[in-house]
Motif scaffolding. Structure first.
Motif, PDB file in Angstrom:
ATOM      1  N   GLN A  41       5.190 -10.726  11.999  1.00 16.69           N
ATOM      2  CA  GLN A  41       6.261 -10.959  12.973  1.00 16.69           C
ATOM      3  C   GLN A  41       6.171  -9.881  14.054  1.00 16.69           C
ATOM      4  N   MET A  42       5.581 -10.248  15.172  1.00 18.41           N
ATOM      5  CA  MET A  42       5.293  -9.265  16.221  1.00 18.41           C
ATOM      6  C   MET A  42       6.552  -8.824  16.962  1.00 18.41           C
ATOM      7  N   SER A  43       7.565  -9.658  16.978  1.00 20.18           N
ATOM      8  CA  SER A  43       8.776  -9.319  17.738  1.00 20.18           C
ATOM      9  C   SER A  43       9.509  -8.122  17.150  1.00 20.18           C
ATOM     10  N   GLY A  44       9.367  -7.855  15.861  1.00 17.43           N
ATOM     11  CA  GLY A  44      10.091  -6.760  15.236  1.00 17.43           C
ATOM     12  C   GLY A  44       9.272  -5.498  15.062  1.00 17.43           C
ATOM     13  N   LEU A  45       8.078  -5.432  15.658  1.00 16.28           N
ATOM     14  CA  LEU A  45       7.192  -4.294  15.470  1.00 16.28           C
ATOM     15  C   LEU A  45       7.207  -3.365  16.683  1.00 16.28           C
ATOM     16  N   ALA A  46       7.011  -2.075  16.413  1.00 14.63           N
ATOM     17  CA  ALA A  46       6.822  -1.106  17.489  1.00 14.63           C
ATOM     18  C   ALA A  46       5.405  -1.247  18.044  1.00 14.63           C
ATOM     19  N   THR A  47       5.160  -0.576  19.167  1.00 10.95           N
ATOM     20  CA  THR A  47       3.852  -0.683  19.815  1.00 10.95           C
ATOM     21  C   THR A  47       2.735  -0.203  18.901  1.00 10.95           C
ATOM     22  N   LYS A  48       2.970   0.883  18.161  1.00  8.65           N
ATOM     23  CA  LYS A  48       1.951   1.409  17.258  1.00  8.65           C
ATOM     24  C   LYS A  48       1.631   0.416  16.147  1.00  8.65           C
ATOM     25  N   GLU A  49       2.644  -0.215  15.593  1.00  9.01           N
ATOM     26  CA  GLU A  49       2.419  -1.180  14.520  1.00  9.01           C
ATOM     27  C   GLU A  49       1.738  -2.441  15.029  1.00  9.01           C
ATOM     28  N   LEU A  50       2.062  -2.826  16.261  1.00  6.31           N
ATOM     29  CA  LEU A  50       1.378  -3.969  16.860  1.00  6.31           C
ATOM     30  C   LEU A  50      -0.105  -3.675  17.043  1.00  6.31           C
ATOM     31  N   ASN A  51      -0.405  -2.477  17.520  1.00  5.85           N
ATOM     32  CA  ASN A  51      -1.810  -2.095  17.692  1.00  5.85           C
ATOM     33  C   ASN A  51      -2.539  -2.036  16.358  1.00  5.85           C
ATOM     34  N   ASN A  52      -1.837  -1.598  15.304  1.00  5.45           N
ATOM     35  CA  ASN A  52      -2.454  -1.576  13.975  1.00  5.45           C
ATOM     36  C   ASN A  52      -2.793  -2.986  13.499  1.00  5.45           C
ATOM     37  N   ALA A  53      -1.892  -3.942  13.748  1.00  7.44           N
ATOM     38  CA  ALA A  53      -2.139  -5.329  13.341  1.00  7.44           C
ATOM     39  C   ALA A  53      -3.337  -5.918  14.088  1.00  7.44           C
ATOM     40  N   LEU A  54      -3.418  -5.663  15.389  1.00  7.69           N
ATOM     41  CA  LEU A  54      -4.554  -6.161  16.169  1.00  7.69           C
ATOM     42  C   LEU A  54      -5.830  -5.424  15.808  1.00  7.69           C
ATOM     43  N   ASN A  55      -5.701  -4.141  15.462  1.00 10.51           N
ATOM     44  CA  ASN A  55      -6.877  -3.361  15.080  1.00 10.51           C
ATOM     45  C   ASN A  55      -7.477  -3.885  13.771  1.00 10.51           C
ATOM     46  N   GLU A  56      -6.619  -4.324  12.847  1.00 17.82           N
ATOM     47  CA  GLU A  56      -7.119  -4.901  11.598  1.00 17.82           C
ATOM     48  C   GLU A  56      -7.920  -6.169  11.872  1.00 17.82           C
ATOM     49  N   VAL A  57      -7.443  -7.003  12.795  1.00 21.13           N
ATOM     50  CA  VAL A  57      -8.181  -8.215  13.156  1.00 21.13           C
ATOM     51  C   VAL A  57      -9.529  -7.844  13.758  1.00 21.13           C
ATOM     52  N   ARG A  58      -9.535  -6.849  14.615  1.00 19.81           N
ATOM     53  CA  ARG A  58     -10.785  -6.408  15.260  1.00 19.81           C
ATOM     54  C   ARG A  58     -11.800  -5.915  14.238  1.00 19.81           C
ATOM     55  N   ILE A  59     -11.349  -5.091  13.283  1.00 19.02           N
ATOM     56  CA  ILE A  59     -12.270  -4.517  12.299  1.00 19.02           C
ATOM     57  C   ILE A  59     -12.791  -5.599  11.360  1.00 19.02           C
ATOM     58  N   LEU A  60     -11.905  -6.456  10.850  1.00 20.84           N
ATOM     59  CA  LEU A  60     -12.335  -7.496   9.919  1.00 20.84           C
ATOM     60  C   LEU A  60     -13.320  -8.461  10.574  1.00 20.84           C
ATOM     61  N   ALA A  61     -13.079  -8.780  11.854  1.00 20.34           N
ATOM     62  CA  ALA A  61     -13.983  -9.691  12.564  1.00 20.34           C
ATOM     63  C   ALA A  61     -15.326  -9.044  12.861  1.00 20.34           C
TER      64      ALA A  61
END
Length: 459
Positions: A41-61
């Motif tokens: 749920q991106m709407s409830g996340l801070a900027t740092k947590e959003l970047n962590n979620a996108l960073n996980e997608v980047r690393i796994l891919a």
């Protein structure tokens, strides 16, 4: 490319729940395969947590290793980020150890299985470290098992960090029981923080509890800083105790690296018996966070129904018709020359098989047509009904009186005329005597000149 949505998946059950994310077991409707879908749920996340979620997608891919949870696809719908991952049907290592603990005394993890899991964890970590990635949260709950519990896969790279060569990280991350001393003391750390966490996991598999336990964080930090833990149960070998000791060194410079641990005799023997193909895929670029979530560019899908350029291997096998190209992985839509060559040869082979199948069907159909023509040009069709004369009718019916009208119908049934609105079975039979059955359009198509020549002879 079609826009993917949650409706393309069938939700089977919920696997876990976090503060801002949840994981579901789903089935993809297009291929019927089971996957793990992570909803953030991106709407409830801070900027740092959003970047962590996108960073996980980047690393796994960016990774493709048999001992790391595989990336399949990521998409954003509304304010939610959905990440489709490989599904590990055996749960996680923490659930397995809890199950063994509940059984009581006399139950433990076999040493051979501990060595097998250690080798696979080291292989996955080595892949991460070779690309400058620190996992930073190695623990039993993030190590997933296959359905048969024979293999493991590293997962949950939400707090993983990409660091350049010869650089250190400073941010605190991880789970307290598995956190290295340098992270506890807010000192710069490198990839060897993962080796400490790995040693804690291996110790827990042997002892069914973490090496450092305390009632509060202060006491826990004190124990970890001293690096004192109870010795491993004597049922296990001395080599396993030494292996754990190499991982749980207080000073990170004295701690073994992944390469050093992989060179140990116990690990090297297993490495020789298993062939691992590491991908040469480079780390993807950073996924930029934008205010409009629809503008975020996510990596392309990578399902098992597709082939990556690096994994395509064209070889030749001898057949009755010569040599035919085959591939070790036929599941990709890439535009590489090897993939295009395989697709072209595969289409030609399928086309040839289709032609042969059609020719055999046409020959059989032509024989049936000739057989139908032989019966067609007879004076009477097979279903012709014989109409008795007046004398025969009188013999069959006994002394029944024959009226003039009935005598007329029995003597000449073909000459009888009935009203247009009245159709009797007798009239329908008369029509069959008057006209020959008509050939259907498909039965007039002959494939070769020989068949047509045979028909002309019959006519």
């Amino acid at each position: 490319m079609n826009r993917l949505s949650v409706s393309d998946f069938e939700i089977i059950k919920k696997l876990g729940q976090g503060s801002f994310s949840s994981v579901y077991k789903v089935k993809r409707k297009s291929d019927g395969q089971e996957y793990a879908m992570k909803k953030v749920q991106m709407s409830g996340l801070a900027t740092k947590e959003l970047n962590n979620a996108l960073n996980e997608v980047r690393i796994l891919a960016s990774l493709e290793n048999p001992y790391i949870i595989g990336y399949r696809e990521a998409f954003i719908r509304g304010d939610n980020l959905f990440v489709v991952l490989e599904y590990a049907g055996g749960g996680d290592l923490q659930q397995k150890l809890e199950y063994i603990r509940k059984k009581g005394q006399g139950f433990y993890v076999d040493e051979e299985l501990i060595w097998a899991y250690s080798f696979e964890m080291l292989s996955g970590l080595n892949e991460l470290h070779s690309k400058g990635i620190y996992h930073r949260d190695i623990k039993c709950a993030n190590i997933f098992l296959t359905q048969d519990h024979k293999h493991i896969k590293l997962g949950d790279l939400n707090v993983a960090k990409v660091v350049k060569a010869n650089q250190f990280a400073n941010t605190y991350a991880g789970t307290p029981y598995y956190t290295s001393p340098e992270v506890w003391m807010d000192q710069p750390y490198d990839q060897k923080c993962d080796i400490w966490s790995l040693g804690c996991v291996i110790y827990e598999m042997a002892q069914l509890q973490p090496p450092f336990l305390a009632n509060d964080l202060f006491q826990l930090q004190k124990k970890i800083s001293k690096g004192s833990y109870e010795p491993v149960n004597p049922r296990y070998s001395k080599e396993l105790s030494e292996f754990i000791a190499k991982c749980l060194q207080i000073a990170s410079k004295n701690r073994a690296s992944c390469e050093e641990l992989l060179n140990l005799v116990q690990i090297r023997n297993r490495q020789n018996s298993v062939s691992i193909s590491y991908s040469n895929q480079k780390l993807l670029g950073t996924i930029c966070l934008t205010k409009n979530y629809k503008e975020i560019r996510l990596p392309r899908p990578r399902y098992q129904t597709e082939i990556n350029d690096s994994s395509v291997v064209i070889s030749k096998i001898q057949t009755s018709r010569g040599y035919r190209a085959i591939s070790n992985n036929r599941l990709d839509d890439s535009n590489s020359p090897a993939s295009r060559k395989f697709k072209i040869k595969n289409k030609l082979s399928n086309h040839q098989n289709s032609l042969e199948r059609n020719n055999s069907q046409n020959e059989q159909q032509s024989k049936e047509n000739v057989r139908y023509i032989n019966n067609l040009y007879q004076l009477q069709p097979n279903n012709h009904q014989h109409y008795p004369s007046a004398q025969e009718y009188k013999q069959n019916t006994g002394s029944r009186q024959i009226t003039p009208t009935l005598r007329k119908q029995l003597s000449s049934p073909l000459n009888q005329k009935s009203p247009l609105n009245h159709k009797s079975p007798l009239n329908s039979e008369n029509q069959q005597d008057k006209q020959l059955p008509k050939l259907k359009t498909k039965q007039l198509i002959f494939q070769t000149k020989d068949h047509l020549r045979n028909i002309r002879k019959l006519i």
